[in-house]
Scaffold this active site. Structure first.
Site, PDB file in Angstrom:
ATOM      1  N   ASN A   9      16.100 -18.908  35.014  1.00  0.00           N
ATOM      2  CA  ASN A   9      15.405 -19.664  33.968  1.00  0.00           C
ATOM      3  C   ASN A   9      16.490 -20.235  33.058  1.00  0.00           C
ATOM      4  O   ASN A   9      17.041 -19.520  32.215  1.00  0.00           O
ATOM      5  CB  ASN A   9      14.467 -18.723  33.203  1.00  0.00           C
ATOM      6  CG  ASN A   9      13.693 -19.425  32.114  1.00  0.00           C
ATOM      7  OD1 ASN A   9      13.914 -20.610  31.833  1.00  0.00           O
ATOM      8  ND2 ASN A   9      12.792 -18.704  31.481  1.00  0.00           N
ATOM      9  N   ARG A  90      12.586 -21.498  37.406  1.00  0.00           N
ATOM     10  CA  ARG A  90      11.495 -21.890  36.521  1.00  0.00           C
ATOM     11  C   ARG A  90      11.775 -23.313  36.049  1.00  0.00           C
ATOM     12  O   ARG A  90      12.835 -23.598  35.497  1.00  0.00           O
ATOM     13  CB  ARG A  90      11.438 -20.962  35.325  1.00  0.00           C
ATOM     14  CG  ARG A  90      10.386 -21.411  34.336  1.00  0.00           C
ATOM     15  CD  ARG A  90      10.411 -20.578  33.081  1.00  0.00           C
ATOM     16  NE  ARG A  90       9.342 -21.040  32.210  1.00  0.00           N
ATOM     17  CZ  ARG A  90       9.497 -21.211  30.904  1.00  0.00           C
ATOM     18  NH1 ARG A  90      10.661 -20.980  30.326  1.00  0.00           N
ATOM     19  NH2 ARG A  90       8.489 -21.622  30.169  1.00  0.00           N
ATOM     20  N   HIS A 179       2.867 -22.149  30.516  1.00  0.00           N
ATOM     21  CA  HIS A 179       2.694 -20.712  30.805  1.00  0.00           C
ATOM     22  C   HIS A 179       1.960 -20.487  32.130  1.00  0.00           C
ATOM     23  O   HIS A 179       1.351 -19.432  32.346  1.00  0.00           O
ATOM     24  CB  HIS A 179       1.891 -19.993  29.686  1.00  0.00           C
ATOM     25  CG  HIS A 179       2.615 -19.898  28.372  1.00  0.00           C
ATOM     26  ND1 HIS A 179       1.984 -20.090  27.167  1.00  0.00           N
ATOM     27  CD2 HIS A 179       3.903 -19.634  28.076  1.00  0.00           C
ATOM     28  CE1 HIS A 179       2.856 -19.944  26.178  1.00  0.00           C
ATOM     29  NE2 HIS A 179       4.036 -19.672  26.710  1.00  0.00           N
ATOM     30  N   ARG A 240       6.015 -22.352  15.936  1.00  0.00           N
ATOM     31  CA  ARG A 240       5.288 -23.620  16.118  1.00  0.00           C
ATOM     32  C   ARG A 240       3.934 -23.568  15.409  1.00  0.00           C
ATOM     33  O   ARG A 240       3.249 -22.537  15.455  1.00  0.00           O
ATOM     34  CB  ARG A 240       5.048 -23.911  17.602  1.00  0.00           C
ATOM     35  CG  ARG A 240       6.304 -24.121  18.400  1.00  0.00           C
ATOM     36  CD  ARG A 240       5.963 -24.602  19.820  1.00  0.00           C
ATOM     37  NE  ARG A 240       7.076 -24.382  20.713  1.00  0.00           N
ATOM     38  CZ  ARG A 240       7.012 -23.680  21.851  1.00  0.00           C
ATOM     39  NH1 ARG A 240       5.868 -23.143  22.251  1.00  0.00           N
ATOM     40  NH2 ARG A 240       8.088 -23.529  22.596  1.00  0.00           N
ATOM     41  N   GLU A 383       6.364 -12.855  34.769  1.00  0.00           N
ATOM     42  CA  GLU A 383       6.620 -14.208  35.271  1.00  0.00           C
ATOM     43  C   GLU A 383       7.698 -14.218  36.352  1.00  0.00           C
ATOM     44  O   GLU A 383       7.646 -15.023  37.282  1.00  0.00           O
ATOM     45  CB  GLU A 383       7.002 -15.121  34.090  1.00  0.00           C
ATOM     46  CG  GLU A 383       5.796 -15.428  33.215  1.00  0.00           C
ATOM     47  CD  GLU A 383       6.140 -15.961  31.839  1.00  0.00           C
ATOM     48  OE1 GLU A 383       6.475 -15.145  30.951  1.00  0.00           O
ATOM     49  OE2 GLU A 383       6.079 -17.180  31.637  1.00  0.00           O
TER      50      GLU A 383
END
Ligand code: ADP
Length: 399
Positions: A9, A90, A179, A240, A383
């Site tokens: 990733n 990813r 996601h 965020r 993940e």
């Protein structure tokens, strides 16, 4: 012998990696390189031999990945001793083009490059990781697993923003959602725990980590999700804002003279829990609100209220709901948040049992009362394992 996948990733200044047994999910080693391109960098390597930390500058991702390979050689496990079948990458944005994982070749690299306008920060970093790994492992299949892919089943009425045709057609302006690997994994886990096929279930899954989103999953297919063209829309997150009036940008520009980059930075990095409380880590918010600090109390309330609003909306989207599922760092750990977010929803058949909710487990568990109409579950996301599984599915079918 097990099939291992090296999961990568790559971020703009970081590289996370994990060596995963695609069948069992066992993680043989994992780690991160941080501050790539900065004067001082750090590599943390976690293996059965222990935790290794080394500090030195890493000039680029290639330098960082070479350092990771050296860490495997020096501290184990030796890559020569495992059957490494693939590298799984990813990739954040697959646009409308990728709904499944894809074997990486030059054409795929070009396609991901063409999607950079949709993910200007993430896709270039992912491409850097891909180029580096292809150079280092020229004989190993490499697979791109897209964060957006799972949401390609959204129907047009859910993914369409009500903007002019030219924006929608020429500039691919629409909801994409993120996601996806987490949702794919967690939905399958929820079905396993409930002992029913995923194709029979309607789920509302809440992925609450540093980034946070909600997804309505109808019989295994994503039918709506809270993140949009970028990961800014929807729930309140660590830094965020999630949903704001889109006119806020123009307002801040006109009233405060902010540039579009200023607005983007503030809404992405200085808002959310941080903007409300000063803390972006939910543990701090929860701790200080219990001492009665106003900012953290408000942050907790806004965070939970936004979740409840989306649960109500997705209930309406799905019509019937079999389970609400909490996952990721905040969802898996913050019991007080889970209870607050779902409070007052008894009429919808949704309730949280205090004692079950306060339990902790490494395995998925049920937190709704016995006999509830809607199951409420906590499920640990993974993940890396999902990327490894998807990569092996591609490699297996290609071989
Ligand atoms: P990412 O989105 O980066 O993958 P994670 O899913 O690991 O993040 O979630 C990280 C966040 O989870 C942390 O920032 C923290 O707010 C939250 N978290 C971790 N542990 C706990 C805990 N015990 N209680 C509440 N929140 C937690």
């Amino acid at each position: 012998m097990s099939d291992f996948v090296l999961v990568l990733n790559a971020g703009s200044s970081s590289l996370k990696y994990s060596l995963v047994d695609a069948v069992t999910g066992h993680e043989a080693a994992s780690g991160t390189v941080q501050q790539i391109g900065e004067p001082s960098g750090v590599l943390n390597h976690s293996a059965p031999s222990g935790e290794q930390r080394s500090e030195r500058p890493f000039v680029n991702h290639a330098d960082a990945l070479q350092a990771v390979m050296d860490a495997f050689t020096d501290h184990g496990p030796s890559l020569a001793d495992v059957t490494l079948r693939a590298v799984g990458h990813r990739v954040v944005h697959g646009g409308a083009r990728f709904s499944v994982p894809v074997l990486i070749d030059d054409a795929l690299v070009e396609a991901v490059q063409s999607l950079v306008p949709l993910a200007p920060l993430h896709n270039p970093a992912n491409l850097e990781g891909i180029a580096t790994a292809r150079a280092l492992f020229p004989d190993l299949p490499q697979v791109a697993v897209f964060d957006t892919a799972f949401h390609q089943t959204l129907p047009p009425h859910a993914y369409t923003y009500a903007v002019p045709l030219s924006l929608r057609e020429e500039h691919q302006i629409r909801r994409y959602g993120f996601h996806g690997t987490s949702y794919s994994f967690v939905a399958a886990e929820a079905a396993r725990v409930l002992g029913r096929p995923l194709s029979d279930l309607n789920l509302i899954v809440l992925h609450l980590g540093n980034g946070a989103s909600a997804t309505a999953i109808e019989r295994g297919r994503s039918v709506d999700t809270s993140m949009g063209i970028s990961p800014l829309e929807g729930l309140v997150m660590g830094t965020r804002s999630g949903d704001v009036d889109p006119a806020l940008h123009a307002h801040l520009h006109r009233q405060l003279g902010w540039s579009i980059d200023d607005v983007d930075r503030v809404l992405n990095r200085e808002s959310g829990l941080r903007g409300l409380s000063g803390y972006n880590d939910f543990r701090d918010v929860d701790r200080w609100r219990q001492f009665g600090d106003e900012g953290p109390m408000l942050a907790f309330d806004v965070f939970c209220y936004r979740i409840r609003k989306y649960v109500g909306a997705y209930y309406a989207v799905l019509g019937t709901v079999d389970a609400v599922v909490f996952t990721a760092g905040v969802g898996e750990n913050a019991a007080s948040m889970r209870a607050a977010a779902l409070s007052g929803l008894e009429r919808l058949g949704i309730a949280v049992d205090g004692e079950r909710n306060d339990q902790r487990s490494d395995e998925p568990w049920l937190i709704s009362p016995e006999g509830s109409e809607v199951a409420v579950l906590v499920v640990q996301t993974n993940e890396e394992w999902e990327i490894a599984r998807q990569a092996m599915a591609v490699v297996g079918s290609a071989g």
